[in-house]
Design an enzyme around this catalytic site. Structure first.
Site, PDB file in Angstrom:
ATOM      1  N   CYS A  43      -9.677   9.388  -0.845  1.00 17.13           N
ATOM      2  CA  CYS A  43      -9.712  10.836  -0.930  1.00 17.13           C
ATOM      3  C   CYS A  43     -10.091  11.541   0.360  1.00 17.13           C
ATOM      4  O   CYS A  43      -9.904  12.735   0.494  1.00 17.13           O
ATOM      5  CB  CYS A  43     -10.601  11.276  -2.074  1.00 17.13           C
ATOM      6  SG  CYS A  43     -12.178  10.456  -2.067  1.00 17.13           S
ATOM      7  N   GLN A  44     -10.625  10.822   1.332  1.00 16.98           N
ATOM      8  CA  GLN A  44     -11.040  11.517   2.556  1.00 16.98           C
ATOM      9  C   GLN A  44      -9.916  11.602   3.576  1.00 16.98           C
ATOM     10  O   GLN A  44      -9.749  12.585   4.260  1.00 16.98           O
ATOM     11  CB  GLN A  44     -12.226  10.785   3.178  1.00 16.98           C
ATOM     12  CG  GLN A  44     -13.495  10.982   2.397  1.00 16.98           C
ATOM     13  CD  GLN A  44     -14.365  12.053   3.002  1.00 16.98           C
ATOM     14  OE1 GLN A  44     -14.178  12.436   4.145  1.00 16.98           O
ATOM     15  NE2 GLN A  44     -15.307  12.538   2.231  1.00 16.98           N
TER      16      GLN A  44
END
Ligand code: PLP
Ligand code: PLP
Lengths: 138, 413, 413, 138
Positions: free
Chosen positions: A52-53
């Site tokens: 997700c980053q």
């Protein structure tokens, strides 16, 4: 093409010459900058890998029992890391990939990026590559 | 000598010794902990309380006639009293213990929603909210067939006060608004906003998760109808949240979770429910952590709060000054009143890469969307890097951070 | 020498040293802690983990790229893996962390209810349930316009197996049943009951709050659809619960609480939700206590479990033998298979008075309705006195308890 | 009638002669046994005082500026404790009750029973008596 294990050993050799984390990361960042760009066509959800980053896109092509991979990320360190992984797996047979042990990342002192809870998608990408290889086994 | 001359100034080195983790190293460098908005570190007194409680006095609370259960119950309820004073609630039973801010807001969205929000009613949510104060209202609106409205913000990251009167109608049942934005640092103008909401008969839920470590709260002076925070952001342990609600509202709401302690009588045909605060505290509560939160409050109450706040304000000013001097760096959120945190992006550099390299230098910051995607969308960024301070941070840390940030940017460009 | 000859027997005195609180005194007498069913005491390793974690490694989990956040996340997720093994779940993401058994059951009652229970459907609850596994189903039945049915028990405190086939119909959507009754000690016959429920297509929620400290659980072998327990009854800290659910069911259920970590994307118009287990873990979890629960599991895994269970079984047999010898004392709950606890009433004596006098002698027991009023009604008592054992109790404590109980009864008659 | 403070002092005096907790509780239990029973008429919810482990019923009568109390409990220790409290407050004026400080319970070593979290209702009963007195003030 060299076999997967030798390529990994080469990287371990290369990294052993780097003195500290700064040099290691500069090397990774440089790799990230030189990773051939993936075709924008493949920068879609279909080719995206969870993480997700930073985002990772992976594309593969299968021809004559050889798998060809290309990948990209929006973050440069992630891109450098996947460049390493691609270099190891690209143009190998599904059999070779499926049975390969990926051990060089820890050995070059970047093992922390492999944790399944790491938000960068590197681990998911390796799983994905293994999965693709398994799907192409006889 | 004048009295003010002998007043000790805020003794930062002494304070730091109270927080054991601050002495540690990360990757061979001294830890610089600038991730305080995600969670704050704990003073030793909190750890000691946990240790002593479990090794001396632990038992399940309420209903127990034996000594350990009695002293556990007394200690547990003492934190409720301390919180009542800490946030200025009128009645002790207006303080409900939950599992966190998120749980507190969900409780209100469900139970206030069930009691007071119907088809066609409106829910107004500020444009500065953490997902925890947005998604529960989306779900509430959907379940109650109500309309969700958003109070927009300006390019500074401040709420657009001019739009507020247009958004508040007699259909507005509740306004959900943060006291401080975790993504931008904006301190909202509650003193002016809450009366406007009340004028149309709307209730107001204030999300105090980010303000509580940086501002004294007085829920009665604010006239907040609901107010929430998390222990872990207030130098207390994880697993505890606080919900304050005005007594008459809490009494008018249906129960949330059900089980032990929250009932008065149970028959197979039907059950009757206990009084506040137990009505909303089903099951065995997080006894030890609530008691340890009490120690965190003691710690704060004994602190030179004024000095601590002045200290972190100065640090933050210096931090922002330094950031503004970095070429290609853009601070996201430039409100006039900000909590001591700075969100920023650097041209051509991904925030994740910054986070990774700063980590290598011993610095903990947060990167990403900070659970506030609509805010990122508003500013047209995928995420930011966020450095957030607490009173135990130092000027030396700010300097080292700025220097390291420049080094990281150089490596990445 | 034969191998069994050199096997150490369960070393009770060594074990007791692991639990610091057991060395304390109450009212000048050595503490005799017989309130284990309400909550268990904690081994030192659990306290050390809390202390070390907060003073060395603490940070908020998930999404953080910095070192402390990474190691906190890894430690947190390690407990999930350990629990998966401990209860025999197929997938790690079938383990959801909640605030307690009560929260776990409420989650299922609401979310399974929303997805699978409609008007006219039936919910079957066993007659042996703690309020936590009854009231949520009362509320669920009311909200979903479903019918609540109760599986009756016999005078022994065992469930009436003959009635079960009549109560299970194709309308039965779920059976909520405890593995062990906290009020009576009855161990239910899940191995025979669960398949019967499955035959009519009903799902089964097993309340493992009381069984987990006394039995090895294998959720796959049981074929339980949902299973819950609380950390604090398993020698772990307060504030953590476990929910196990079969993956396909958890996936088919709507979300419970909403906020950070449980979302995939958030737009003002609508949000999409994260995968299991995060879908059901909104907000900052109880990080430290989940990690410390991992240490409690380590402790149990390293224990001579077989010896521990044999030890507590012997104690319990001796306890019941002693109780039966007391004139006017009636054991409430005489099932063939019982956990090591005994509920009893004494003719002409109020259980509260017993509790007060035993407390004066250093003995902690629980008195009252044990959050199971319908069971008290069934037996026609207002409450009972309950002595509940753990493996760290001793024969000397049982003897002292029996002697003290007689003394108390004499004082009261 | 003696005044409230003297009655309390008498109890403190009585208890000081008792050597240990056993004697103190035996005394309390005896008191409980001798407390005149409340009329069953008043053993209803209306007269019940909160306290979830043992029940307490309290009845009062007001005549000529004097308050008369009777009470009962299903638990004998609670009954003994309320017998003490009744002995202190019975047949006193609302003024005397309202301004009285109840300090003897702690002094006779039974303070633990006064905690508001104690499930016996003793504390609630004292509050209730004070409340009744306040309602009968001029
Ligand atoms: C059988 C049973 N179920 C559920 C619970 C509720 O557990 P908790 O209070 O930890 O939520 C208990 C606790 O007493 C219990 O004994
Ligand atoms: C403004 C704000 N609200 C709510 C929350 C949610 O708090 P918790 O995760 O402790 O439930 C946070 C935490 O990041 C926050 O910053």
């Amino acid at each position: 093409m060299k076999d997967i294990q030798s390529i990994q050993e080469d990287f371990v050799q290369d990294f052993s010459l780097l003195e500290d984390w700064t040099q290691r990361y500069e090397y990774i960042i440089d790799l990230g900058k030189t990773l051939p760009k993936i075709d924008d066509l493949y920068k879609t959800d279909e080719y995206r890998i969870k993480g997700c980053q930073s985002q990772v896109w992976l594309h593969h092509r299968y021809e004559n029992n050889i798998l060809y991979f290309s990948a990209d990320s929006d973050a440069i360190i992630t891109k450098g890391l996947i460049a390493l992984v691609i270099a190891v797996f690209n143009e190998q047979s599904p059999e070779a990939i499926a049975k390969a042990e990926v051990n060089f990342i820890a050995k070059i002192g970047l093992g922390e990026h492999l944790s399944p809870t790491r938000a960068n998608g590197l681990n998911s990408m390796i799983q994905k590559i293994k999965h693709i290889a398994a799907n192409h086994l006889a | 000598m004048l009295k003010s001359d002998v007043m000790p100034s805020f003794e930062i080195e002494k304070i730091r010794k109270d927080f054991p983790i601050l002495a540690r190293q990360v990757h061979g460098k001294n830890l610089v902990y600038f991730d305080n908005a995600a969670s704050a570190q704990k003073p030793k007194i909190v750890l000691d309380t946990l240790q002593n409680f479990y090794s001396q006095d632990y038992a399940n609370v309420h209903r127990g006639v034996h000594y350990l259960s009695q002293i556990s119950t007394d200690a547990f309820e003492k934190t409720r009293d301390a919180l009542q004073v800490f946030i200025g609630a009128k009645h002790r039973e207006e303080i409900i213990f939950t599992a966190g801010s998120t749980a507190s807001i969900n409780l209100v969205a469900q139970c206030f929603g069930e009691a007071f929000i119907g088809e066609g009613d409106e829910i107004l949510v500020s444009g500065l909210e953490h997902h925890a104060n947005l998604v529960p209202w989306q779900i509430c609106a959907q379940k109650r067939k109500a309309v969700l409205r958003i109070m927009p913000m300006l390019a500074t990251g401040e709420l657009d006060m001019e739009k507020l009167p247009l958004l508040l109608t007699e259909k507005t049942k509740i306004l959900a608004i943060t006291a401080t934005s975790n993504a931008l640092g904006t301190i909202t103008d509650l003193v002016n906003i809450i009366p406007l909401a009340h004028q149309v008969g709307a209730k107001v839920l204030v999300d105090g998760a980010q303000s509580i470590a940086h501002t004294k709260t007085d829920v009665q002076a604010l006239d907040a109808d609901f107010w929430v925070c998390s222990s872990h952001k207030l130098f207390g342990p994880t697993g505890v949240g606080v919900l304050y609600g005005k007594k008459d509202l809490l009494e008018a709401m249906p129960v949330y979770q059900s089980g032990g302690d929250m009932i008065k009588t149970v028959r197979y045909e039907s059950s009757t429910y206990n009084e506040l605060p137990h009505k909303f505290e089903a099951g065995t509560p997080n006894i030890a952590d609530v008691i340890a939160l009490g120690s965190a409050l003691d710690y704060i109450n004994n602190l030179d709060w004024h000095g601590a706040m002045a200290h972190e304000k100065t640090l933050h000013e210096n931090l922002e000054k330094g950031l503004l001097g970095i070429q290609g760096l853009r601070i996201i959120g430039t409100a006039k009143h900000k909590a001591p945190l700075s969100s920023f992006v650097v041209e051509g550099v991904h925030n994740y890469d910054l986070g990774v390299l700063l980590d290598k230098m011993g610095i903990a910051i947060r990167t990403g969307h900070h659970c506030a995607e609509p805010i990122m969308d508003f500013f047209g960024v995928a995420g930011t890097a966020r450095a957030s301070l607490a009173f135990y941070n130092t000027q030396a840390e700010v300097d080292y951070f700025l220097e390291s940030l420049k080094k990281a940017i150089n490596m990445l460009r």
